[in-house]
Design an enzyme around this catalytic site. Structure first.
Site, PDB file in Angstrom:
ATOM      1  N   SER A  63      16.728   3.500   7.650  1.00 48.73           N
ATOM      2  CA  SER A  63      16.303   3.810   6.283  1.00 48.73           C
ATOM      3  C   SER A  63      17.556   4.147   5.473  1.00 48.73           C
ATOM      4  O   SER A  63      18.399   3.269   5.281  1.00 48.73           O
ATOM      5  CB  SER A  63      15.253   4.931   6.255  1.00 48.73           C
ATOM      6  OG  SER A  63      15.735   6.131   6.811  1.00 48.73           O
TER       7      SER A  63
ATOM      8  N   ASP B  42      10.961   8.121  11.643  1.00 46.34           N
ATOM      9  CA  ASP B  42      10.310   6.834  11.906  1.00 46.34           C
ATOM     10  C   ASP B  42      11.159   6.040  12.894  1.00 46.34           C
ATOM     11  O   ASP B  42      12.377   5.989  12.783  1.00 46.34           O
ATOM     12  CB  ASP B  42      10.141   6.041  10.606  1.00 46.34           C
ATOM     13  CG  ASP B  42       9.275   4.794  10.793  1.00 46.34           C
ATOM     14  OD1 ASP B  42       8.428   4.793  11.708  1.00 46.34           O
ATOM     15  OD2 ASP B  42       9.454   3.835  10.033  1.00 46.34           O
TER      16      ASP B  42
ATOM     17  N   HIS C 233      13.579   0.773   5.287  1.00 41.50           N
ATOM     18  CA  HIS C 233      12.705   1.445   4.332  1.00 41.50           C
ATOM     19  C   HIS C 233      13.228   1.245   2.913  1.00 41.50           C
ATOM     20  O   HIS C 233      14.330   1.701   2.583  1.00 41.50           O
ATOM     21  CB  HIS C 233      12.631   2.941   4.618  1.00 41.50           C
ATOM     22  CG  HIS C 233      11.952   3.278   5.902  1.00 41.50           C
ATOM     23  ND1 HIS C 233      12.129   4.473   6.556  1.00 41.50           N
ATOM     24  CD2 HIS C 233      11.082   2.571   6.661  1.00 41.50           C
ATOM     25  CE1 HIS C 233      11.401   4.497   7.649  1.00 41.50           C
ATOM     26  NE2 HIS C 233      10.768   3.340   7.750  1.00 41.50           N
TER      27      HIS C 233
END
Length: 344
Positions: free
Chosen positions: A11, A130, A38
Site C-alpha cells: 500500500s 492487509d 491499495h
C-alpha cells in the site's frame, strides 16, 4: 497452468518497492506475477505503465475471465479484487476486506488455493496489516513467503505485521527480492500436503468459501456464517453481525454480507465510525437549535413573546449541549494498532 505463481501486495510506499522488485525479475520468468496496490477507487491507475518501464516484463490490468500467461505482471484494477480461478483471472467487485478493494488477502488466498505449494507470496511497504492473513494462508498450504525488511520499507506496518504472525521464509530489501523470485520459480515445487488431513481439508474449504465471496455477491448463500463463531461486534459498513475467524494467532472478522476485517482494521473502522456519529449528533443538535430559534421568531413576530421565550430558552440549552459534543469530537482520536504501539 504454470506450477508457480508470484503474488505481491503493498500500500503506502508500494510503488517504489514494486519497481525495485520488478527490475530484478528475469525476462524469461516461467511464472505469472499478480500485484495488488491499495489506491483510491476514483484514481486512474498508471501502475502497469510504471512497472512495464521498470523491468523487462509487461504489466497490464487484466480483464475478468482472461487466461493466465507466464511472464506477465497482472495488476489489480482500482476498486476490483484480483483473484486466481483455475487458469483464468476473476476481476470482481466483491465485498471489501479491511475496507479495501482490491484486497491483498483476497488475492493471496486465491493463489494459495489454486497453486498450493507453488504459490510465492510477497509483502512490501504499507500501512496497517492487509496481506498478513493471506500470507499466513499461503504458508499453511505449503507455499513460500517473502517479506520486505521493515526498516528498509517506507512504511513498516505491513511488513512488521506479516513477520509478527508468519514465520517468513525470506526477509530482505526490495532491491534483492526480484533476483530471489527469479531463482525460486525455477526450483521444484514441493509435494502437496496430505489432503486427507481433517484440518487441512477444513482450511481449504474455508479458503474456497472466502475466495468465492470475494469473487461475487451472495456471502450468506455461500456459507459465510459457517466460517466462525458469532462475535459481539457489528460490521462498521453494513452493521451486520461479525463472525470471528481464527488463523493461528490472527483474529479476523467477516459479516454475513461479506465485509472482512482484521482486528486492527476493525478497531480503526469502529473509531472512525464513532467520530462520524459524534458529528452527526452535533449536526442534529445544531439543526434543532436553528429550528427552535425560527419557531420562536415566528411566535415573537406574532406578538406572543412568552411562548417565544420558551423556544429560545430550549434553543440555548441545546446550543450548550452541542458545544460539549463539539469539544469531544475535536478531542476524538482514531486509534489503531500502529499508533497505540507508538505510545509505548
Amino acid at each position: 497452468m504454470s506450477k508457480r505463481c508470484i503474488v505481491m501486495g503493498a500500500s503506502a510506499g508500494g510503488v517504489e518497492a514494486f519497481k525495485d522488485v520488478v527490475a530484478g525479475l528475469t525476462a524469461d520468468l516461467p511464472a505469472p506475477v499478480f500485484i495488488v496496490l491499495h489506491i483510491p477507487p476514483y484514481v486512474v491507475s498508471s501502475l502497469p505503465t510504471i512497472l512495464s518501464a521498470a523491468g523487462s516484463l509487461k504489466a497490464v490490468h487484466p480483464k475478468d475471465g482472461e487466461k493466465i500467461k507466464e511472464g506477465v505482471i497482472y495488476v489489480a484494477p482500482p476498486d476490483h479484487h484480483l483473484l486466481i480461478v483455475k487458469d483464468k483471472m476473476a476481476v470482481k467487485k466483491g465485498p471489501k476486506e479491511n475496507r479495501f478493494r482490491p484486497s491483498i488477502d483476497a488475492l493471496f488466498r486465491s493463489a494459495a488455493y489454486m497453486y498450493g505449494t507453488g504459490a510465492i507470496g510477497v509483502i512490501l511497504s504499507g500501512a496497517l496489516d492487509d496481506g498478513t492473513s493471506g500470507l499466513w494462508t499461503i504458508q499453511q498450504l505449503g507455499g513460500l513467503s517473502v517479506v520486505q525488511t521493515p526498516n528498509q520499507a517506507r512504511f513498516e506496518s505491513m511488513p512488521r505485521s506479516a513477520l509478527e504472525y508468519v514465520d517468513a521464509n525470506y526477509q530482505m530489501s526490495s532491491l534483492e527480492i526480484g533476483a530471489l523470485l527469479s531463482r525460486l520459480v525455477l526450483e521444484p515445487v514441493a509435494p502437496e500436503h496430505n489432503s486427507e488431513e481433517k484440518e487441512m481439508d477444513e482450511l481449504k474449504k474455508r479458503i474456497k468459501t472466502e475466495v468465492d465471496i470475494a469473487a461475487e455477491a451472495g456471502a450468506l448463500q455461500k456459507g459465510v456464517l459457517e466460517l466462525g463463531e458469532p462475535s459481539s461486534y457489528t460490521c462498521p459498513e453494513c452493521h451486520g453481525v461479525l463472525a470471528k475467524i481464527s488463523e493461528g494467532e490472527i483474529s479476523r472478522y467477516r459479516c454475513h454480507t461479506g465485509h472482512a476485517y482484521t482486528d486492527g482494521a476493525l478497531l480503526e473502522a469502529v473509531m472512525e465510525t464513532s467520530e462520524e456519529t459524534l458529528w452527526q449528533v452535533i449536526r442534529g443538535l445544531e439543526e434543532s437549535v436553528m429550528l427552535l430559534k425560527d419557531m420562536g421568531k415566528r411566535l415573537e413576530d406574532a406578538g406572543n413573546s412568552d411562548r417565544a421565550n420558551i423556544f429560545f430558552a430550549q434553543a440555548k440549552t441545546l446550543e450548550k449541549r452541542s458545544v460539549r459534543f463539539q469539544s469531544d469530537a475535536l478531542k476524538h482520536e482514531i486509534l489503531s494498532r500502529e499508533n497505540i504501539e507508538q505510545l509505548q
